[in-house]
Write an enzyme that holds these catalytic residues in place. Structure first.
Site, PDB file in Angstrom:
ATOM      1  N   HIS A   1       5.498   1.980  -0.551  1.00  0.00           N
ATOM      2  CA  HIS A   1       4.561   2.056  -1.668  1.00  0.00           C
ATOM      3  C   HIS A   1       3.144   2.278  -1.156  1.00  0.00           C
ATOM      4  O   HIS A   1       2.736   1.730  -0.131  1.00  0.00           O
ATOM      5  CB  HIS A   1       4.617   0.769  -2.499  1.00  0.00           C
ATOM      6  CG  HIS A   1       4.110   0.958  -3.895  1.00  0.00           C
ATOM      7  ND1 HIS A   1       2.772   1.080  -4.188  1.00  0.00           N
ATOM      8  CD2 HIS A   1       4.768   1.071  -5.074  1.00  0.00           C
ATOM      9  CE1 HIS A   1       2.626   1.248  -5.491  1.00  0.00           C
ATOM     10  NE2 HIS A   1       3.821   1.243  -6.060  1.00  0.00           N
ATOM     11  N   HIS A   2       2.387   3.092  -1.903  1.00  0.00           N
ATOM     12  CA  HIS A   2       1.008   3.401  -1.507  1.00  0.00           C
ATOM     13  C   HIS A   2       0.111   2.163  -1.568  1.00  0.00           C
ATOM     14  O   HIS A   2      -0.958   2.130  -0.951  1.00  0.00           O
ATOM     15  CB  HIS A   2       0.443   4.502  -2.410  1.00  0.00           C
ATOM     16  CG  HIS A   2      -0.491   5.432  -1.711  1.00  0.00           C
ATOM     17  ND1 HIS A   2      -1.406   5.014  -0.765  1.00  0.00           N
ATOM     18  CD2 HIS A   2      -0.670   6.777  -1.818  1.00  0.00           C
ATOM     19  CE1 HIS A   2      -2.100   6.049  -0.328  1.00  0.00           C
ATOM     20  NE2 HIS A   2      -1.670   7.128  -0.942  1.00  0.00           N
ATOM     21  N   ALA A   3       0.520   1.133  -2.283  1.00  0.00           N
ATOM     22  CA  ALA A   3      -0.249  -0.115  -2.284  1.00  0.00           C
ATOM     23  C   ALA A   3      -0.207  -0.798  -0.924  1.00  0.00           C
ATOM     24  O   ALA A   3      -1.052  -1.649  -0.627  1.00  0.00           O
ATOM     25  CB  ALA A   3       0.289  -1.065  -3.355  1.00  0.00           C
TER      26      ALA A   3
ATOM     27  N   ASN B   1      -4.979   0.613   3.187  1.00  0.00           N
ATOM     28  CA  ASN B   1      -5.594   1.764   2.531  1.00  0.00           C
ATOM     29  C   ASN B   1      -7.095   1.764   2.787  1.00  0.00           C
ATOM     30  O   ASN B   1      -7.794   0.824   2.413  1.00  0.00           O
ATOM     31  CB  ASN B   1      -5.352   1.709   1.016  1.00  0.00           C
ATOM     32  CG  ASN B   1      -3.942   2.108   0.637  1.00  0.00           C
ATOM     33  OD1 ASN B   1      -3.530   3.240   0.840  1.00  0.00           O
ATOM     34  ND2 ASN B   1      -3.188   1.162   0.081  1.00  0.00           N
TER      35      ASN B   1
END
Length: 458
Positions: free
Chosen positions: A135-137, A306
């Site tokens: 997941h990009h989170a 991120n």
């Protein structure tokens, strides 16, 4: 426990069944000499025994009035996360793409750690594949690339095999409080709010001055992108396509004109997409606009998670030669970078999130075709290993990024460098782009045209 940042939480908040917010990678390997299906089954059993470390052993836990946090999953189930699929004969690349398109369209279970690993057996010519989805989170492309590289070795001996999830069980907090994340720390609140206000003011001033007073038409104005088939409402199904080219030749294309590898990739994608749209009966009169992610980490940074912003880049005009298109896009990239120069990270991230939020709002209100899209597609470049890599003694032949699409923008082209090649991963909404492989063929054609027409490309 590790608390998510505001940027992490944004990827959770913008996710929907039609727009899953994960990133993925495909690695294609050659079976070691003398090895076959039994070796792969043994490899799977070995992989399931390898314990996960942070963040692969952590799941989401909501917090009342605050951002979610990651906590250790005491009921971690390796059989759920580590999966084995056998392609039916003959095991073509088209069969692999069809399988990956289905896997990539599925949301991940938020009650478990947000990742999946698939070993795919049965590819033609003694090949097998890994498909890893996160997941990009949890991470951006740069962090994902780092983890992928750390899971392979430069030696073919088969020793020191370490899957991507086998990491230290305890780690430091996620990325340092920079950019929008600093708003979570009360001690930094006033300083960060000041930087945000001043930075957005600087950005607005630069935009007005450069575009309207200095006449810089290479600046991409908000909501200046033309509407195309890519603006169609999102659906859950996906199409994938892959291609690759020699890295040295792509770099040589831009060398004589001072253009970067990124500029060359943007120019090839722009020319190919225009050709593709023309073949579909669409000829946008305005330049297309690409959203280009930018890594905010300093060189040699060890920060994970991120830490990224993005630049909106105006692409080429409809009728341009390869040289003219490359020069125009190179100028657009320089203008975009100059816009963000000396701007606090919090302001550049807020501006980028504003574009994403506007696209999500337009899509949520079904304004496709009424509200111009903030951008037409995402184009990203993630560096990878320069040398040949191995896993368990198997040589990695190819590796492709498999990213996600955005609201009002049904196409993502991410490129990844490995072992002297640049690998293109194309991801699109199936309804908006049912013939994505035609775009891949256009990219192949345009690459050859650029090779022939740009000085120094051969």
């Amino acid at each position: 426990m590790n608390r998510l940042t505001l940027l992490d939480a944004m990827f959770l908040g913008l996710e929907s069944p039609e727009l899953p917010a994960h990133v993925a990678g495909l690695q294609i390997y050659e079976l070691p000499k003398g090895k076959g299906s039994a070796w792969l089954h043994g490899l799977m059993e070995e992989l399931r025994q390898r314990p996960p470390g942070s963040p692969f052993n952590e799941k989401l836990r909501p917090r009342l009035g605050g951002l979610p946090e990651l906590v250790v999953d005491e009921d971690f189930d390796p059989d759920f996360h580590i999966r084995h699929t056998v392609l039916p004969r003959p095991g073509t690349d088209e069969q692999l793409r069809s399988l990956l398109a289905r896997l990539h369209a599925n949301l991940m279970d938020r009650d478990r750690p947000l990742w999946e690993f698939h070993l795919i057996e049965g590819l033609q010519n003694r090949r097998f594949a890994f498909y890893i989805k996160i997941h990009h989170a949890i991470c951006d492309g740069a962090t994902f690339s780092k983890w992928m590289s750390q899971s392979t070795t430069v030696s073919a001996s088969g020793k020191d095999m370490r899957p991507i999830w086998q990491r230290p069980r305890v780690r430091a907090n996620r990325t340092a409080r920079t950019g929008l994340d600093a708003l979570q720390a009360p001690v930094n609140l006033l300083a960060t709010a000041r930087d945000l206000g001043l930075g957005l003011g600087q950005l607005t001033g630069k935009l007005v001055r450069r575009r309207f007073l200095q006449g810089d038409r290479r600046i991409a104005l908000p909501l200046s992108s033309p509407s195309t088939a890519l603006t169609a409402p999102p659906t859950a199904s996906r199409n994938l396509a892959f291609t690759h080219f020699p890295l040295a030749e792509l770099k040589a294309m831009g060398k004589s004109s001072g253009a970067t590898l990124n500029d060359v990739v943007l120019a090839i994608c722009d020319a190919a997409l225009r050709r593709f749209l023309s073949e579909q009966g669409q000829t946008p009169a305005q330049p297309l606009v690409a959203l280009v992610p930018v890594n905010l980490r300093p060189p040699d940074s060890e920060e994970e998670g991120n830490l990224v912003t993005s630049i909106q880049v105006k692409l080429g005009d409809p009728e341009q030669t390869p040289g003219e298109r490359l020069a125009a896009i190179s100028a657009s990239m320089r203008s975009g970078k100059e816009m963000y120069a000396d701007i606090p990270a919090v302001a550049s991230q807020a501006y980028s999130l504003g574009a994403a939020g506007l696209a999500a709002l337009g899509s949520g209100l079904h304004l496709e075709g009424i509200l111009p899209p903030p951008f037409n597609l995402i184009i990203s470049n993630v560096p990878g290993p320069r040398e040949t890599r191995y896993f368990g003694g198997a040589r990695m032949l190819e590796t492709y990024p498999v990213s996600g699409i955005a609201p009002m923008s049904a196409l993502n082209v991410t490129v990844y460098s490995y072992d002297g090649e640049l690998f293109f991963g194309l991801v699109a909404g199936r309804r908006a782009m049912p013939h994505l492989n035609d775009l891949k063929l256009c990219i192949d054609e345009v690459y050859e045209e650029f090779r022939e027409e740009l000085p120094g490309a051969d």
